[in-house]
Design a protein around this motif. Structure first.
Motif, short mmCIF file in Angstrom:
data_model
loop_
_atom_site.label_atom_id
_atom_site.label_comp_id
_atom_site.label_asym_id
_atom_site.label_seq_id
_atom_site.Cartn_x
_atom_site.Cartn_y
_atom_site.Cartn_z
N ARG A 1 -9.57 -25.86 -3.14
CA ARG A 1 -8.41 -25.39 -3.90
C ARG A 1 -8.03 -23.95 -3.55
N ASP A 2 -9.04 -23.12 -3.26
CA ASP A 2 -8.75 -21.72 -2.97
C ASP A 2 -7.87 -21.56 -1.74
N ARG A 3 -7.96 -22.50 -0.81
CA ARG A 3 -7.13 -22.43 0.40
C ARG A 3 -5.66 -22.65 0.10
N PHE A 4 -5.38 -23.31 -1.02
CA PHE A 4 -4.01 -23.69 -1.33
C PHE A 4 -3.41 -22.88 -2.48
N ARG A 5 -4.11 -21.80 -2.84
CA ARG A 5 -3.58 -20.95 -3.90
C ARG A 5 -2.48 -20.04 -3.35
N ILE A 6 -1.42 -19.89 -4.11
CA ILE A 6 -0.35 -18.96 -3.78
C ILE A 6 -0.55 -17.72 -4.63
N PRO A 7 -0.82 -16.57 -4.03
CA PRO A 7 -1.13 -15.38 -4.83
C PRO A 7 0.10 -14.84 -5.57
N ASP A 8 -0.17 -13.92 -6.51
CA ASP A 8 0.94 -13.21 -7.15
C ASP A 8 1.84 -12.67 -6.05
N SER A 9 3.14 -12.74 -6.26
CA SER A 9 4.06 -12.22 -5.26
C SER A 9 5.34 -11.74 -5.93
N ILE A 10 6.06 -10.89 -5.22
CA ILE A 10 7.33 -10.37 -5.73
C ILE A 10 8.40 -10.51 -4.66
N ASN A 11 9.63 -10.59 -5.12
CA ASN A 11 10.79 -10.58 -4.24
C ASN A 11 11.47 -9.23 -4.45
N ALA A 12 11.50 -8.40 -3.41
CA ALA A 12 11.96 -7.03 -3.59
C ALA A 12 12.81 -6.56 -2.41
N ALA A 13 13.44 -5.41 -2.63
CA ALA A 13 14.21 -4.73 -1.57
C ALA A 13 13.90 -3.24 -1.67
N HIS A 14 14.15 -2.51 -0.58
CA HIS A 14 13.88 -1.08 -0.64
C HIS A 14 14.93 -0.31 0.16
N ILE A 15 14.97 0.96 -0.15
CA ILE A 15 15.77 1.92 0.61
C ILE A 15 14.76 2.89 1.21
N LEU A 16 14.86 3.13 2.49
CA LEU A 16 13.88 3.95 3.20
C LEU A 16 14.57 5.06 3.98
N LYS A 17 14.01 6.24 3.89
CA LYS A 17 14.43 7.34 4.76
C LYS A 17 13.19 7.82 5.51
N HIS A 18 13.20 7.62 6.83
CA HIS A 18 12.06 7.97 7.67
C HIS A 18 11.83 9.48 7.74
N VAL A 19 10.55 9.84 7.82
CA VAL A 19 10.17 11.21 8.17
C VAL A 19 9.56 11.13 9.56
N ASN A 20 10.21 11.76 10.54
CA ASN A 20 9.74 11.66 11.92
C ASN A 20 10.20 12.89 12.71
N GLU A 21 10.16 12.76 14.02
CA GLU A 21 10.53 13.90 14.87
C GLU A 21 12.01 14.26 14.72
N GLU A 22 12.81 13.26 14.37
CA GLU A 22 14.25 13.49 14.26
C GLU A 22 14.67 13.94 12.86
N THR A 23 13.88 13.56 11.85
CA THR A 23 14.23 13.87 10.46
C THR A 23 13.05 14.55 9.77
N SER A 24 13.26 15.76 9.29
CA SER A 24 12.18 16.48 8.62
C SER A 24 11.94 15.92 7.22
N LYS A 25 10.82 16.30 6.65
CA LYS A 25 10.47 15.87 5.31
C LYS A 25 11.55 16.29 4.30
#
Length: 294
Positions: free
Chosen positions: A143-167
């Motif tokens: 049965r453990d092989r067929f368990r579906i864990p807790d899950s969420i349906n979500a979206a996000h907005i992301l702003k990268h911090v990298n060489e092109e964009t400072s913190k």
């Protein structure tokens, strides 16, 4: 290392490759799984890999030797297709030959593979499909092989911090996005215009814990459906996340995994038949192993 089976020497590198593959799998075991196998040290793991690796090569050679006693010709077009595929996998005929392969050897291997498949089909032809009772019992025990864990349906907005964009620049940008959200602007609209990951309005779909980085999980799984998070930071940059739906842990219905279980039980029965057959070949075989020979 030199391994011979009924006078035939194992292909060069076959044993080493088998041992290496087993060691790779062993290293991925959890501590509990390793203990169950009796792996207390790396040496004990290496010893088991060497023993199992040798047996695996011997069994494959015995099955091949038995299959080659089949005198029925293999269709020429089947052999040619296999040879062409082998050449293509190497990147062309020139590379194929540079790697030390010959067309004659490729033809022999192709014929052998077809005959091995014929032998396996013959040995397992009597196996009947799993009964409903067997399928239900497998489902109950695993049965453990067929368990579906807790899950969420979500979206996000992301702003990268990298060489092109400072913190600081990323922070200003994500605060501008959050301000729009707070004023009532649609999340997907803001994500599409302002996020560095705008595809499908920033939608991440359904995911369980552990799929994302820990900080993202911590925030996202702390939200209720419809909630939007405050700004938070991960190794990717600054985020704002919205959860649309949640699903509690559940069990996949038997009807949805019935075909998977049927295939698994069929494979188990085939393995048992082949193991019994090879064991009989092993009893009559002459196997010689010299670890000192190169």
């Amino acid at each position: 290392m030199k391994l011979t089976v009924n006078g035939e020497e194992a292909p060069q590198g076959a044993l080493e490759a088998e041992v290496s593959g087993l060691m790779g799998r062993f290293r991925q075991l959890s501590q509990e799984e390793a203990q169950n196998f009796g792996f207390t040290t790396r040496e004990s793991m290496q010893q088991r890999a060497a023993e199992w690796g040798q047996e695996n090569v011997v069994e494959r050679m015995l099955l091949r030797q038995e299959a080659l006693t089949d005198d029925e010709p293999v269709p020429a077009d089947t052999v040619q297709k296999a040879v062409d595929a082998a050449v293509e996998r190497c990147g062309g005929k020139e590379k194929f030959e540079e790697d030390g392969f010959t067309e004659a050897e490729a033809r022999q291997d192709a014929e052998a593979e077809v005959k091995i498949e014929r032998l396996i089909n013959k040995l397992t032809a009597h196996i009947k499909p799993a009964k409903t009772k067997e399928i239900a019992e497998f489902y109950r025990k695993h049965r453990d092989r067929f368990r579906i864990p807790d899950s969420i349906n979500a979206a996000h907005i992301l702003k990268h911090v990298n060489e092109e964009t400072s913190k600081d620049e990323a922070r200003v940008a994500i605060e501008a996005a959050k301000a729009e959200l707070d004023s009532g602007t649609d999340f997907a609209d803001v994500a599409t215009r302002l996020s560095d990951a705008p595809t499908d309005g920033g939608n991440l779909g359904w995911f369980p814990p552990g799929r994302m980085v820990p900080r993202f999980d911590e925030v996202a799984f702390g939200l209720e459906p419809g909630q939007v998070s405050d700004i938070f930071k991960t190794s990717f940059g600054y985020h704002v996340v919205k959860v649309f739906e949640r699903r509690s842990e559940s069990l996949t219905p038997l009807a949805d995994v019935r075909n998977v279980i049927e295939r698994e039980l069929a494979r188990q029965k085939q393995d048992e038949v082949l193991e019994t057959f090879v064991d009989k070949l092993r009893e009559k075989a002459t196997v010689e192993f010299d670890p000192s020979e190169s």
